[in-house]
Each structure stands twice: as C-alpha cells, then as structure tokens.
Design a protein around this motif. Structure first.
Motif, PDB file in Angstrom:
ATOM      1  N   LEU A  76      10.627   8.618 -25.302  1.00 48.29           N
ATOM      2  CA  LEU A  76      10.577   7.419 -24.466  1.00 48.29           C
ATOM      3  C   LEU A  76      10.115   7.760 -23.053  1.00 48.29           C
ATOM      4  N   ARG A  77      10.553   8.893 -22.535  1.00 51.68           N
ATOM      5  CA  ARG A  77      10.145   9.270 -21.177  1.00 51.68           C
ATOM      6  C   ARG A  77       8.681   9.708 -21.129  1.00 51.68           C
ATOM      7  N   PHE A  78       8.207  10.281 -22.223  1.00 53.82           N
ATOM      8  CA  PHE A  78       6.775  10.583 -22.298  1.00 53.82           C
ATOM      9  C   PHE A  78       5.967   9.286 -22.240  1.00 53.82           C
ATOM     10  N   LEU A  79       6.406   8.271 -23.002  1.00 51.27           N
ATOM     11  CA  LEU A  79       5.735   6.979 -22.966  1.00 51.27           C
ATOM     12  C   LEU A  79       5.871   6.334 -21.583  1.00 51.27           C
ATOM     13  N   ALA A  80       7.019   6.548 -20.918  1.00 52.35           N
ATOM     14  CA  ALA A  80       7.216   5.990 -19.583  1.00 52.35           C
ATOM     15  C   ALA A  80       6.216   6.578 -18.597  1.00 52.35           C
ATOM     16  N   VAL A  81       5.999   7.877 -18.671  1.00 53.65           N
ATOM     17  CA  VAL A  81       5.030   8.527 -17.774  1.00 53.65           C
ATOM     18  C   VAL A  81       3.631   8.002 -18.049  1.00 53.65           C
ATOM     19  N   GLU A  82       3.285   7.854 -19.342  1.00 52.15           N
ATOM     20  CA  GLU A  82       1.962   7.335 -19.701  1.00 52.15           C
ATOM     21  C   GLU A  82       1.774   5.927 -19.164  1.00 52.15           C
ATOM     22  N   ARG A  83       2.831   5.074 -19.277  1.00 50.65           N
ATOM     23  CA  ARG A  83       2.752   3.705 -18.755  1.00 50.65           C
ATOM     24  C   ARG A  83       2.637   3.706 -17.233  1.00 50.65           C
ATOM     25  N   ARG A  86      -0.902   4.713 -16.222  1.00 50.10           N
ATOM     26  CA  ARG A  86      -1.833   3.621 -16.503  1.00 50.10           C
ATOM     27  C   ARG A  86      -1.637   2.483 -15.505  1.00 50.10           C
ATOM     28  N   GLY A  87      -0.366   2.176 -15.179  1.00 52.97           N
ATOM     29  CA  GLY A  87      -0.101   1.099 -14.238  1.00 52.97           C
ATOM     30  C   GLY A  87      -0.674   1.379 -12.860  1.00 52.97           C
ATOM     31  N   VAL A  88      -0.507   2.614 -12.377  1.00 56.59           N
ATOM     32  CA  VAL A  88      -1.055   2.982 -11.060  1.00 56.59           C
ATOM     33  C   VAL A  88      -2.582   2.902 -11.080  1.00 56.59           C
ATOM     34  N   PHE A  89      -3.192   3.353 -12.159  1.00 60.43           N
ATOM     35  CA  PHE A  89      -4.655   3.297 -12.269  1.00 60.43           C
ATOM     36  C   PHE A  89      -5.147   1.845 -12.238  1.00 60.43           C
ATOM     37  N   VAL A  90      -4.461   0.962 -12.960  1.00 64.90           N
ATOM     38  CA  VAL A  90      -4.876  -0.446 -12.991  1.00 64.90           C
ATOM     39  C   VAL A  90      -4.680  -1.093 -11.623  1.00 64.90           C
ATOM     40  N   VAL A  91      -3.627  -0.708 -10.903  1.00 62.94           N
ATOM     41  CA  VAL A  91      -3.436  -1.221  -9.544  1.00 62.94           C
ATOM     42  C   VAL A  91      -4.623  -0.831  -8.663  1.00 62.94           C
ATOM     43  N   LEU A  92      -5.061   0.417  -8.760  1.00 60.44           N
ATOM     44  CA  LEU A  92      -6.216   0.863  -7.974  1.00 60.44           C
ATOM     45  C   LEU A  92      -7.478   0.091  -8.348  1.00 60.44           C
ATOM     46  N   LEU A 156      -5.438  -8.235 -13.424  1.00 62.29           N
ATOM     47  CA  LEU A 156      -5.253  -6.787 -13.509  1.00 62.29           C
ATOM     48  C   LEU A 156      -3.941  -6.367 -12.846  1.00 62.29           C
ATOM     49  N   LEU A 157      -3.644  -6.975 -11.721  1.00 64.51           N
ATOM     50  CA  LEU A 157      -2.404  -6.642 -11.018  1.00 64.51           C
ATOM     51  C   LEU A 157      -1.185  -7.048 -11.851  1.00 64.51           C
ATOM     52  N   ALA A 158      -1.255  -8.210 -12.509  1.00 61.35           N
ATOM     53  CA  ALA A 158      -0.147  -8.646 -13.365  1.00 61.35           C
ATOM     54  C   ALA A 158       0.053  -7.670 -14.529  1.00 61.35           C
ATOM     55  N   TYR A 159      -1.054  -7.220 -15.109  1.00 60.75           N
ATOM     56  CA  TYR A 159      -0.972  -6.243 -16.204  1.00 60.75           C
ATOM     57  C   TYR A 159      -0.353  -4.933 -15.710  1.00 60.75           C
ATOM     58  N   GLU A 163       3.102  -2.874 -16.932  1.00 63.16           N
ATOM     59  CA  GLU A 163       3.115  -1.465 -17.296  1.00 63.16           C
ATOM     60  C   GLU A 163       4.152  -0.692 -16.484  1.00 63.16           C
ATOM     61  N   LEU A 164       4.238  -0.971 -15.199  1.00 57.40           N
ATOM     62  CA  LEU A 164       5.180  -0.248 -14.349  1.00 57.40           C
ATOM     63  C   LEU A 164       6.627  -0.632 -14.670  1.00 57.40           C
ATOM     64  N   VAL A 165       6.865  -1.905 -14.986  1.00 61.49           N
ATOM     65  CA  VAL A 165       8.209  -2.330 -15.384  1.00 61.49           C
ATOM     66  C   VAL A 165       8.600  -1.646 -16.693  1.00 61.49           C
ATOM     67  N   GLU A 166       7.653  -1.580 -17.640  1.00 64.95           N
ATOM     68  CA  GLU A 166       7.900  -0.856 -18.888  1.00 64.95           C
ATOM     69  C   GLU A 166       8.260   0.602 -18.599  1.00 64.95           C
ATOM     70  N   ALA A 167       7.516   1.227 -17.690  1.00 63.63           N
ATOM     71  CA  ALA A 167       7.731   2.640 -17.381  1.00 63.63           C
ATOM     72  C   ALA A 167       9.151   2.883 -16.869  1.00 63.63           C
ATOM     73  N   VAL A 168       9.600   2.050 -15.939  1.00 61.65           N
ATOM     74  CA  VAL A 168      10.944   2.219 -15.374  1.00 61.65           C
ATOM     75  C   VAL A 168      12.006   2.002 -16.448  1.00 61.65           C
ATOM     76  N   GLY A 169      11.840   0.938 -17.242  1.00 60.94           N
ATOM     77  CA  GLY A 169      12.823   0.644 -18.281  1.00 60.94           C
ATOM     78  C   GLY A 169      12.877   1.709 -19.358  1.00 60.94           C
TER      79      GLY A 169
END
Length: 254
Positions: A76-83, A86-92, A156-159, A163-169
């Motif tokens: 789960l933490r591996f998936l969290a890091v991946e999310r 991805r979330g930071v990249f989409v924000v950029l 894109l920002l909503a997506y 992703e970032l909420v998924e990562a934290v959870g």
C-alpha cells in the motif's frame, strides 16, 4: 527467499512489548534472565530486554501489524508513493497549462523562433520538423481558446488532488482510501485503454498494468465491497495474526 516482514520491521523500528494483566497470558510473554527481565515483542515474537512499552488489559494492547498484514502495508505504501509522484507531476502540468493560457501568443512566437533555428539542423539529419507529430501536437494547442485551456488546467488539478488524497490515505492504510483508490483507478482504466489504441508506448502499458494489478490486489486483499467476507472477515484476519490473540488461544494455567 521468503521475506521475514516481522523481523525486517523490528530491525528498522524496534520491538513493541506489552505486559497484559492476565497472569496466564503474562507468563507466556515474560521471562527472567541473568541480565534482567525480558518481554516478547508483539510483532516478531522475539524476547526484548527491558521494561515493557505498555501494560494493562489484553483487550487494550496495541494491535501491531504482523506477517501478511505488514506485507500488505508495504505494498500500500508503494502505491502511495506512486500516487504521490503522479499527483505532483500532474500539478506541475496543470500549472504549466494555466501559465500557457495566460501567455499563449508569446509562447507561440517563441516556439516559432526556435522552430526556425532548429529546422535546418534536423533537416541535416533527414528529419522534417514540419511533419513531426510532436510539433504538430504543440502547434494544435496554440489554436485552443483561453477558456478551454483554463478548464483543462482545473480538471488536471482536480485529478492531482484525488491522487494526492489517495496517497495520504494509502500511506496510513485507511479503508476509505482503499475504496477511493479502487473506484478512481477503475474509472480511468477505459481512458488509459483508449489512449493505447491511439498511441502505444511502454510507459502507457506499464501504467495500465500497474493500475489493473492495484485494483485487483486491493479488492481481494482488503476484502472490499463484501468480497471474501468483507470488512468483518478482514478485521478477524488481522486479529487472528496478533501475537496476543495467538497466545491467549494457547495459554495454560500458570
């Protein structure tokens, strides 16, 4: 070679000991040695020298993840890091689209100037920039309206927020995050498959496979939506792996 998740985690974080009030259970977790008293770790089961980290009723002992539960937490933490990545990249990307929408004409002129400079260089290597798919895609974006680009940036920002909420959870193994990850990831699978029909790349294939595996794994391992007994069976499985539960089932009169 099988991974000993319990000892691997204790080596990084240290042991977790607890002194239950029940004397029949207490005697199975405690021993006296020449160096002093030792208590069994609730995670790996090894004896650790020193005072216990806690004491009280067995029902109030910390539920320390063990065995396959630790393995699931690692995944789960591996998936969290991946999310999170991805979330930071989409924000950029969203910020880049928004800035581009506010200076579209200036970027178009700058792109045309650089295109004029590099066109002879690429022609020397027998590559026609005017018929390049990448250049064509960039030039096509210059025709988008300002409002359209702003809408794209907002979506894109909503997506990215999802992703970032998924990562934290997922990092904290929250059950709502597991549901959110399954639903959100499954919702985007048709879009990812459609993108593969337009243009195939190893990155797109790898992302699609990872997302499918993530959905299937979380559904089955976490028993979501009532699968494999649902939440009640999941909690029972966690408690059945607890060292205190195991010892309580095997305790004998002191």
């Amino acid at each position: 070679m099988a991974i000993d998740w319990d000892r691997r985690t204790c080596a990084r974080r240290g042991h977790v000991t607890y002194a239950p009030d029940d004397p029949r259970l207490r005697v199975r977790l405690h021993a006296e040695t020449a160096l002093g008293e030792v208590w069994r770790c609730l995670r790996c089961g090894d004896f650790a020298l020193g005072e216990p980290h806690g004491a009280g009723p067995a029902s109030e002992a910390p539920l320390v993840p063990r065995g396959t539960v630790l393995r699931d937490l690692f995944i789960l933490r591996f998936l969290a890091v991946e999310r999170a990545v991805r979330g930071v990249f989409v924000v950029l990307v969203a910020l880049a689209v928004w800035k581009f929408s506010n200076s579209q004409d200036a970027v178009r002129r700058l792109f045309d100037e650089y295109l004029d400079v590099f066109r002879p260089v690429f022609r020397h290597f027998h590559y026609d920039l005017d018929h390049s798919p990448v250049v064509g895609t960039v030039q096509k974006t210059f025709g988008y309206r300002h409002d359209t680009l702003v809408l794209v940036a907002v979506l894109l920002l909503a997506y990215a927020v999802i992703e970032l909420v998924e990562a934290v959870g997922l990092w904290y193994a929250k059950r709502w995050a597991e549901y959110l990850t399954v639903v959100a990831t499954a919702a985007f699978l048709p879009l990812e498959i459609y993108e593969l029909t337009e243009h195939i790349s190893w990155l797109k294939i790898g992302t699609l496979v990872l997302n499918i595996l993530a959905v299937v794994y979380i559904l089955l391992a976490k028993r979501l939506f009532g699968l494999r007994g649902g939440h009640r069976a999941f909690e029972a499985e966690r408690r059945s792996a607890s060292l205190l539960e195991v010892e309580a089932a095997a305790k004998v009169p002191a």
